[in-house]
Design a protein around this motif. Structure first.
Motif, PDB file in Angstrom:
ATOM      1  N   GLU A 413       0.828  -1.209   0.000  1.00 55.41           N
ATOM      2  CA  GLU A 413       0.000   0.000   0.000  1.00 55.41           C
ATOM      3  C   GLU A 413       0.864   1.261   0.000  1.00 55.41           C
ATOM      4  OE1 GLU A 413      -4.184  -0.549   2.215  1.00 55.41           O
ATOM      5  OE2 GLU A 413      -2.464  -0.733   3.556  1.00 55.41           O
ATOM      6  N   ILE A 414       1.886   1.260   0.811  1.00 50.44           N
ATOM      7  CA  ILE A 414       2.722   2.445   0.929  1.00 50.44           C
ATOM      8  C   ILE A 414       3.546   2.670  -0.336  1.00 50.44           C
ATOM      9  CG2 ILE A 414       4.685   3.418   2.207  1.00 50.44           C
ATOM     10  CD1 ILE A 414       3.438   2.030   4.717  1.00 50.44           C
ATOM     11  N   ILE A 415       4.123   1.600  -0.894  1.00 50.59           N
ATOM     12  CA  ILE A 415       4.887   1.753  -2.137  1.00 50.59           C
ATOM     13  C   ILE A 415       3.983   2.259  -3.261  1.00 50.59           C
ATOM     14  CG2 ILE A 415       6.212   0.539  -3.902  1.00 50.59           C
ATOM     15  CD1 ILE A 415       7.298  -1.285  -1.767  1.00 50.59           C
ATOM     16  N   SER A 416       2.754   1.788  -3.292  1.00 47.04           N
ATOM     17  CA  SER A 416       1.812   2.215  -4.342  1.00 47.04           C
ATOM     18  C   SER A 416       1.568   3.708  -4.323  1.00 47.04           C
ATOM     19  CB  SER A 416       0.478   1.478  -4.174  1.00 47.04           C
ATOM     20  OG  SER A 416       0.637   0.090  -4.317  1.00 47.04           O
ATOM     21  N   ASN A 417       1.722   4.335  -3.160  1.00 48.31           N
ATOM     22  CA  ASN A 417       1.426   5.756  -3.020  1.00 48.31           C
ATOM     23  C   ASN A 417       2.669   6.636  -2.931  1.00 48.31           C
ATOM     24  OD1 ASN A 417      -1.595   5.834  -2.773  1.00 48.31           O
ATOM     25  ND2 ASN A 417      -1.137   4.413  -1.107  1.00 48.31           N
ATOM     26  N   ILE A 418       3.830   6.036  -3.219  1.00 43.90           N
ATOM     27  CA  ILE A 418       5.076   6.818  -3.180  1.00 43.90           C
ATOM     28  C   ILE A 418       5.113   7.784  -4.346  1.00 43.90           C
ATOM     29  CG2 ILE A 418       7.530   6.542  -3.745  1.00 43.90           C
ATOM     30  CD1 ILE A 418       7.715   4.404  -1.676  1.00 43.90           C
ATOM     31  N   GLN A 419       5.617   8.971  -4.076  1.00 45.09           N
ATOM     32  CA  GLN A 419       5.750   9.994  -5.102  1.00 45.09           C
ATOM     33  C   GLN A 419       7.140   9.898  -5.736  1.00 45.09           C
ATOM     34  OE1 GLN A 419       3.147  12.125  -5.945  1.00 45.09           O
ATOM     35  NE2 GLN A 419       2.026  10.781  -4.512  1.00 45.09           N
ATOM     36  N   THR A 420       7.188   9.750  -7.035  1.00 47.85           N
ATOM     37  CA  THR A 420       8.470   9.750  -7.755  1.00 47.85           C
ATOM     38  C   THR A 420       8.651  11.063  -8.509  1.00 47.85           C
ATOM     39  OG1 THR A 420       7.432   8.660  -9.657  1.00 47.85           O
ATOM     40  CG2 THR A 420       8.472   7.244  -8.007  1.00 47.85           C
ATOM     41  N   PHE A 421       9.866  11.269  -8.944  1.00 48.69           N
ATOM     42  CA  PHE A 421      10.189  12.571  -9.531  1.00 48.69           C
ATOM     43  C   PHE A 421      10.685  12.413 -10.952  1.00 48.69           C
ATOM     44  CE2 PHE A 421      11.074  12.451  -4.986  1.00 48.69           C
ATOM     45  CZ  PHE A 421      10.247  13.445  -4.525  1.00 48.69           C
TER      46      PHE A 421
END
Length: 421
Positions: A413-421
């Protein structure tokens, strides 16, 4: 196995898990008032809750008995290493007399290389994996220098093929065959710390023996993680630490395996010490080293009680289950994590660890490229404790003794919502 990307599925799997009860026997670090998700047992295992009382017992025995604690303590210090030897033997597939706890991993590696790396004539080369843990690289490099050899010539490193991340066993076997007249020692990690690749130790040992070489393994990432059969595979020697999957504590005592065919030879070359001497003559304080006819014949010094008590405590938990049961759950946890990761389309990564569960342990190494460090920081901020390695690799290690399906799902769940740049 059919997985589902839902919390209800993860909860149901935990409810059916016969090992779930062991989670309550460990302390978890806290994050914002609740337990962090700890997937870093491949670097340092968690502290057993029973450890504080176990240490207090040794402190009390020291206070009460002083030197007489060697035979009057609740766990007499004179035999302390033996309290760990018995439960360790089934974890590594060894006879009890083939196992010893002593020193640290790299110290043991040097000691056993003194016994099993004895270059002579044209037989002086060592085959090892490229990208082995630095301590192993340094140990091998300095050992060959002790004998006057050039590491660039004496050490043969087996690398993945161009464009690949894993080492093919056929390439290792080919190198062994090509060096059949010059190979003195095969020294591999049982599991590569970086990729999580589990090597076929039985096949590698057989190949080394066929050309007249010894076979040894660094089991730092394998012991307590995957089933081992060191005796039956006829491995010559192995070393390991106990602070990873064995939960022995930071810097805890190391371990060693010496096959009985070598350990029983009292004249086998080694560096000797007082605690390796035969117990019947040890306290005569005389010249003339007479080793025990076991792996303990390689011990040097008095048992490090306060450096062994964590391992002893953790092994009592391992004694309530089996490495087979732990392995079964481990395969399911890493399989579930892999399945969930493949559901994520919002972030780019590559899994370096073998897809075949038989070729990996309780670890998946994910390569995130130049986003790796930033993603690791976001995971840490979200209460997920994992390990980062340059360049851009994050290692996730769900340990079956204390991690759950719900842990795996929440990481997803947390990886799915990580913000990438």
């Amino acid at each position: 196995m059919t997985y589902q990307a839902s919390l209800s599925y993860a909860v149901s799997q935990d409810q059916q898990d016969s090992l779930h009860k062991f989670r309550e026997q460990f302390h978890f670090p806290r994050h914002e008032g609740k337990e962090a998700i700890y997937f870093c047992g491949n670097s340092l295992g968690l502290q057993p809750k029973a450890l504080q009382a176990a240490i207090q017992q040794e402190l009390e025995d020291w206070r009460t008995h002083a030197v007489e604690g060697y035979w009057k303590a609740q766990n007499p210090w004179l035999y302390y290493q033996q309290f760990c030897r018995k439960p360790l033997a089934p974890l590594v597939g060894a006879l009890e007399q083939e196992v010893s706890v002593m020193n640290t991993l790299t110290t043991n590696l040097h000691l056993l290389m003194l016994s099993f790396y004895r270059p002579s004539g044209k037989r002086y080369k060592i085959i090892m994996e490229a990208g082995a843990f630095p301590s192993d690289q340094y140990a091998v490099e300095t050992q060959v220098k002790l004998y006057g050899y050039n590491p660039a010539d004496a050490i043969i490193e087996i690398s993945p093929r161009p464009g690949e991340h894993l080492i093919r066993i056929e390439d290792i076997l080919q190198a062994i065959g090509e060096q059949s007249d010059s190979l003195a020692l095969l020294l591999f990690g049982g599991i590569n710390y970086y990729t999580g690749q589990l090597f076929d130790m039985k096949a590698l040992t057989e190949a080394a023996h066929q050309v007249g070489a010894f076979a040894g393994f660094d089991l730092a990432h394998a012991v307590g993680n995957v089933p081992l059969q060191l005796h039956d595979w006829e491995v010559d020697f192995a070393v390991w630490c106990s602070y990873k999957y064995l939960n022995g504590g930071p810097g805890a005592v190391g371990g060693a395996f010496i096959h009985e065919k070598h350990a029983a030879q009292l004249d086998y070359p080694r560096a000797g010490g007082w605690w390796g001497n035969d117990e019947s003559t040890r306290f005569l304080m005389e010249k003339g080293f007479v080793p025990k006819a076991t792996a303990e014949g390689w011990q040097l010094s008095t048992a490090q009680v306060f450096n062994m008590v964590g391992l002893k405590t953790s092994l009592e938990i391992f004694g309530s289950t089996s490495i087979a049961a732990l392995r079964e759950k481990s395969i399911q946890l890493t399989g579930y994590l892999e399945y969930l990761l493949h559901q994520i389309g919002s972030i780019n990564f590559e899994i370096l660890t073998p897809e075949n569960c038989a070729e990996r342990g309780a670890q998946l190494s994910l390569f995130f490229g130049n986003q790796g460090k930033a993603i690791h920081q976001q995971l840490t901020a979200a209460g997920i404790i994992v390990d980062y390695r340059e360049p851009g690799v994050i290692r996730f290690a769900p340990a079956p003794l204390y991690n759950t399906y719900q842990d795996v799902f929440h990481v997803y769940e947390i990886i799915s919502n990580i913000q990438t740049f």
